[in-house]
Scaffold this motif. Structure first.
Motif, mmCIF file in Angstrom:
data_model
loop_
_atom_site.group_PDB
_atom_site.id
_atom_site.type_symbol
_atom_site.label_atom_id
_atom_site.label_comp_id
_atom_site.label_asym_id
_atom_site.label_seq_id
_atom_site.Cartn_x
_atom_site.Cartn_y
_atom_site.Cartn_z
ATOM 1 N N GLY A 146 42.879 41.092 41.078
ATOM 2 C CA GLY A 146 42.126 42.164 40.434
ATOM 3 C C GLY A 146 40.855 41.726 39.756
ATOM 4 N N CYS A 147 40.817 40.488 39.251
ATOM 5 C CA CYS A 147 39.599 40.023 38.578
ATOM 6 C C CYS A 147 38.439 39.888 39.567
ATOM 7 C CB CYS A 147 39.848 38.718 37.844
ATOM 8 S SG CYS A 147 40.407 37.343 38.875
ATOM 9 N N VAL A 148 38.749 39.477 40.787
ATOM 10 C CA VAL A 148 37.711 39.380 41.818
ATOM 11 C C VAL A 148 37.249 40.783 42.208
ATOM 12 C CG1 VAL A 148 37.168 38.590 44.156
ATOM 13 C CG2 VAL A 148 38.650 37.202 42.666
ATOM 14 N N ARG A 149 38.211 41.660 42.444
ATOM 15 C CA ARG A 149 37.892 43.056 42.791
ATOM 16 C C ARG A 149 37.000 43.699 41.743
ATOM 17 N NH1 ARG A 149 42.717 45.474 41.456
ATOM 18 N NH2 ARG A 149 41.757 45.809 39.411
ATOM 19 N N ASP A 150 37.419 43.631 40.480
ATOM 20 C CA ASP A 150 36.672 44.313 39.424
ATOM 21 C C ASP A 150 35.284 43.728 39.235
ATOM 22 O OD1 ASP A 150 38.714 46.073 38.964
ATOM 23 O OD2 ASP A 150 39.532 45.011 37.227
ATOM 24 N N THR A 151 35.166 42.411 39.311
ATOM 25 C CA THR A 151 33.852 41.785 39.137
ATOM 26 C C THR A 151 32.905 42.201 40.253
ATOM 27 O OG1 THR A 151 34.920 39.896 38.067
ATOM 28 C CG2 THR A 151 32.659 39.606 38.767
ATOM 29 N N LEU A 152 33.406 42.274 41.480
ATOM 30 C CA LEU A 152 32.568 42.721 42.599
ATOM 31 C C LEU A 152 32.098 44.156 42.400
ATOM 32 C CD1 LEU A 152 34.555 41.196 45.597
ATOM 33 C CD2 LEU A 152 32.233 40.565 44.872
ATOM 34 N N LEU A 153 32.902 44.967 41.733
ATOM 35 C CA LEU A 153 32.555 46.374 41.500
ATOM 36 C C LEU A 153 31.755 46.573 40.213
ATOM 37 C CD1 LEU A 153 35.899 48.136 42.513
ATOM 38 C CD2 LEU A 153 33.753 48.078 43.804
ATOM 39 N N GLY A 154 31.473 45.480 39.514
ATOM 40 C CA GLY A 154 30.721 45.602 38.270
ATOM 41 C C GLY A 154 31.562 46.068 37.097
ATOM 42 N N ARG A 155 32.875 45.962 37.208
ATOM 43 C CA ARG A 155 33.793 46.321 36.134
ATOM 44 C C ARG A 155 34.244 45.065 35.392
ATOM 45 N NH1 ARG A 155 37.363 50.749 37.024
ATOM 46 N NH2 ARG A 155 39.134 49.319 36.804
ATOM 47 N N GLU A 156 34.623 45.223 34.135
ATOM 48 C CA GLU A 156 35.100 44.080 33.361
ATOM 49 C C GLU A 156 36.586 43.876 33.614
ATOM 50 O OE1 GLU A 156 35.566 42.542 28.733
ATOM 51 O OE2 GLU A 156 34.468 44.391 29.182
ATOM 52 N N PRO A 157 37.007 42.741 34.148
ATOM 53 C CA PRO A 157 38.432 42.513 34.408
ATOM 54 C C PRO A 157 39.247 42.504 33.125
ATOM 55 C CG PRO A 157 37.065 40.939 35.616
ATOM 56 C CD PRO A 157 36.167 41.630 34.631
ATOM 57 N N GLY A 158 40.476 43.010 33.231
ATOM 58 C CA GLY A 158 41.369 42.966 32.073
ATOM 59 C C GLY A 158 41.904 41.566 31.844
ATOM 60 N N ASP A 159 42.062 40.806 32.898
ATOM 61 C CA ASP A 159 42.524 39.416 32.786
ATOM 62 C C ASP A 159 42.089 38.661 34.029
ATOM 63 O OD1 ASP A 159 44.647 39.954 34.834
ATOM 64 O OD2 ASP A 159 45.465 41.159 33.207
ATOM 65 N N TRP A 160 42.155 37.334 33.945
ATOM 66 C CA TRP A 160 41.741 36.462 35.040
ATOM 67 C C TRP A 160 42.937 35.618 35.469
ATOM 68 C CZ3 TRP A 160 36.931 36.026 37.480
ATOM 69 C CH2 TRP A 160 35.927 36.845 36.951
ATOM 70 N N ASP A 161 43.269 35.706 36.756
ATOM 71 C CA ASP A 161 44.362 34.915 37.309
ATOM 72 C C ASP A 161 43.805 33.867 38.263
ATOM 73 O OD1 ASP A 161 46.255 36.462 35.962
ATOM 74 O OD2 ASP A 161 46.419 37.898 37.605
ATOM 75 N N VAL A 162 44.510 32.755 38.339
ATOM 76 C CA VAL A 162 44.094 31.650 39.208
ATOM 77 C C VAL A 162 45.236 31.353 40.173
ATOM 78 C CG1 VAL A 162 43.484 29.197 39.286
ATOM 79 C CG2 VAL A 162 42.537 30.676 37.488
ATOM 80 N N THR A 163 44.907 31.119 41.435
ATOM 81 C CA THR A 163 45.894 30.670 42.410
ATOM 82 C C THR A 163 45.508 29.271 42.868
ATOM 83 O OG1 THR A 163 47.057 31.265 44.445
ATOM 84 C CG2 THR A 163 44.699 31.661 44.417
ATOM 85 N N THR A 164 46.497 28.428 43.143
ATOM 86 C CA THR A 164 46.210 27.020 43.417
ATOM 87 C C THR A 164 47.221 26.428 44.399
ATOM 88 O OG1 THR A 164 45.974 24.831 42.394
ATOM 89 C CG2 THR A 164 47.599 26.311 41.421
#
Length: 460
Positions: A61-79
């Protein structure tokens, strides 16, 4: 740790197609950025994992929201790093879901979930996979996610990783499952509500095959906890398009939430419905939980509204507020300032203001709003806390403690609600009922032939 936001950030206006998908295509998005801004803490997490030889990306969701110009509620990392390898890289971690590959990395008192690439096993309980298998393949990790727009990853080094058409669906304004929607929704039935909620938040339409799968999976929502259902419905109501809760009914989900919830009349949520202009009023209300729930349940009986909210496990404060607003929603609008003050005293000024928002557009509401403003500006007494006398004053004046004292305070308060000029201590003490009775008895005793006169004659 995840930070939930009740009110969605401001979104680009794009009216979705209600009901089944397949109607007019949503408005096209502008060009999406190739590079996105990442918080310094997230960059640091990715960099440190990369330095140790592991892949790492911001994901979901953080990638989605940033691309749409929205402020993400949280940032998740996958590794590609295993949970134990992640714990070895960072000093401060919390095992939030280590069996499923998730470790929370703490940075400046903020938690960031770092999850190992994984392949989910069979979902036996309709929510959690029976087992997970860690993998070194990012694509396999993205494949398990619910929607294409949530299945993208990003790092400054690689740019956007989009294996399932998420960027295309963002541009088209489309809600689509990753792979077979029956599989994705079958894994966790709550995802059917998530799809509708994202449609409302983003103004996207739901792709046809995805929409059809929602209807087929709908009975499975009965197995989902009411708390999880309530969270999704509340986020939907707090979105820029709360009237799209009607899709929950159109898709056939509502009977499996509760029988009483299913009986709510949602016809008024449609343009041209029985409450003209209601969708516009609904969407223009402030994004506050109790206010949006009250708007949704405004035409229900008070007892029915409470039953629905209790069944969904809403908190007591929200239930109280909604209950009060529903109770007052169809009462006649008072014209006299004294009656307005009485209403404000019974509801409280905050809920009274909310009631005016809910009844906006009704005849007399604007005048009522003006009168209420004048009452507040004048500082009229509309609460026992600002009454010029207290229970202590009445005791000192000679009243006995007990029920009668409370009744006397209430009577004096009503006198002040009728006429704010009465709210002076000396005036109110002079209005005490027991003193009035005592004065009358004394006056009676002073009359010729009264008790006092008879007593004097006997003494003589």
């Amino acid at each position: 740790m995840k930070r939930e936001k009740e009110a969605a950030a401001e979104q680009e206006e794009m009216r979705p197609v209600p009901g089944a998908a397949g109607g007019d295509t949503a408005s096209k998005k502008g060009k999406l950025p190739e590079r996105i801004q990442i918080p310094a803490a997230v960059e640091e997490i990715i960099r440190r994992l990369n330095t140790r030889g592991y892949e790492a990306f911001a994901v979901g969701g953080c990638v989605r929201d940033t691309l749409l110009g929205r402020e993400p509620g949280d940032w998740d990392v996958t590794t590609s790093a295993s949970p134990q390898q992640v714990k070895a890289v960072f000093k401060r971690t919390v095992d939030t879901g280590i069996m499923h590959g998730t470790v929370t990395v703490m940075k400046d008192h903020v938690g960031y979930e770092v999850t190992t690439y994984r392949i989910d096993g069979e979902y036996e309980d309709g929510r959690h996979p029976k087992s997970v298998q860690f993998t070194s393949d990012l694509r396999e990790d993205l494949r398990r996610r619910d929607l294409t727009i949530n299945a993208m990853a990003y790092s400054h080094e690689t740019g956007i990783v989009d294996a399932f058409g998420g960027l295309e669906d963002l541009r088209a304004g489309l809600i689509r499952c990753v792979g077979d929607p029956m599989d994705r929704f079958g894994e966790d039935a709550l995802r059917i509500l998530r799809a509708i909620r994202f449609s409302a938040q983003l103004g996207f339409r739901i792709e046809q095959e995805t929409w059809e799968a929602i209807g087929k999976i709908a009975p499975a929502i009965a197995k989902v906890s009411k708390e999880r259902i309530c969270t999704e419905l509340t986020k939907l109501l707090l979105s820029a398009r709360p009237e799209q809760i009607g899709q929950v009914y159109e898709a056939g989900i509502s009977p499996y939430i509760s029988q009483r919830f299913c009986q709510v009349d949602v016809g008024r949520l449609k343009a041209g419905g029985q409450d003209r202009g209601w969708p516009e009023i609904f969407s223009q209300l402030p994004a506050r939980k109790h206010l949006r729930w009250a708007a949704f349940l405004l035409r229900e009986e008070e007892a029915a509204a409470v039953e629905i909210l209790k069944d969904l496990k809403l908190d007591n404060d929200t239930i109280f507020r909604v209950r009060t607003l529903v109770r007052w929603s169809d009462r006649p609008i008072p014209a006299r300032k004294a009656d307005i003050r009485r209403a404000m005293s019974q509801m409280g000024t905050e809920l009274f203001a909310d009631l005016l928002l809910l009844r906006a557009g009704e005849p007399g509401v604007e005048e009522l709003k003006g009168s209420a403003g004048e009452i507040l500006e004048a500082g009229d007494c509309i609460s026992l806390k600002t009454l010029a006398v207290t229970g202590k004053d009445l005791l000192e004046a000679g009243m006995a403690p007990g029920k009668a004292l409370g009744e006397e305070l209430a009577r004096l308060f009503d006198l002040v609600l009728e006429d704010p000029g009465e709210n002076r201590k000396e005036i109110l003490l002079g209005r005490l009922s027991f003193r009035k009775g005592l004065t009358e008895r004394l006056d009676e005793s002073q009359k010729p032939g009264g008790c006092a006169a008879e007593s004097l004659s006997e003494d003589r």
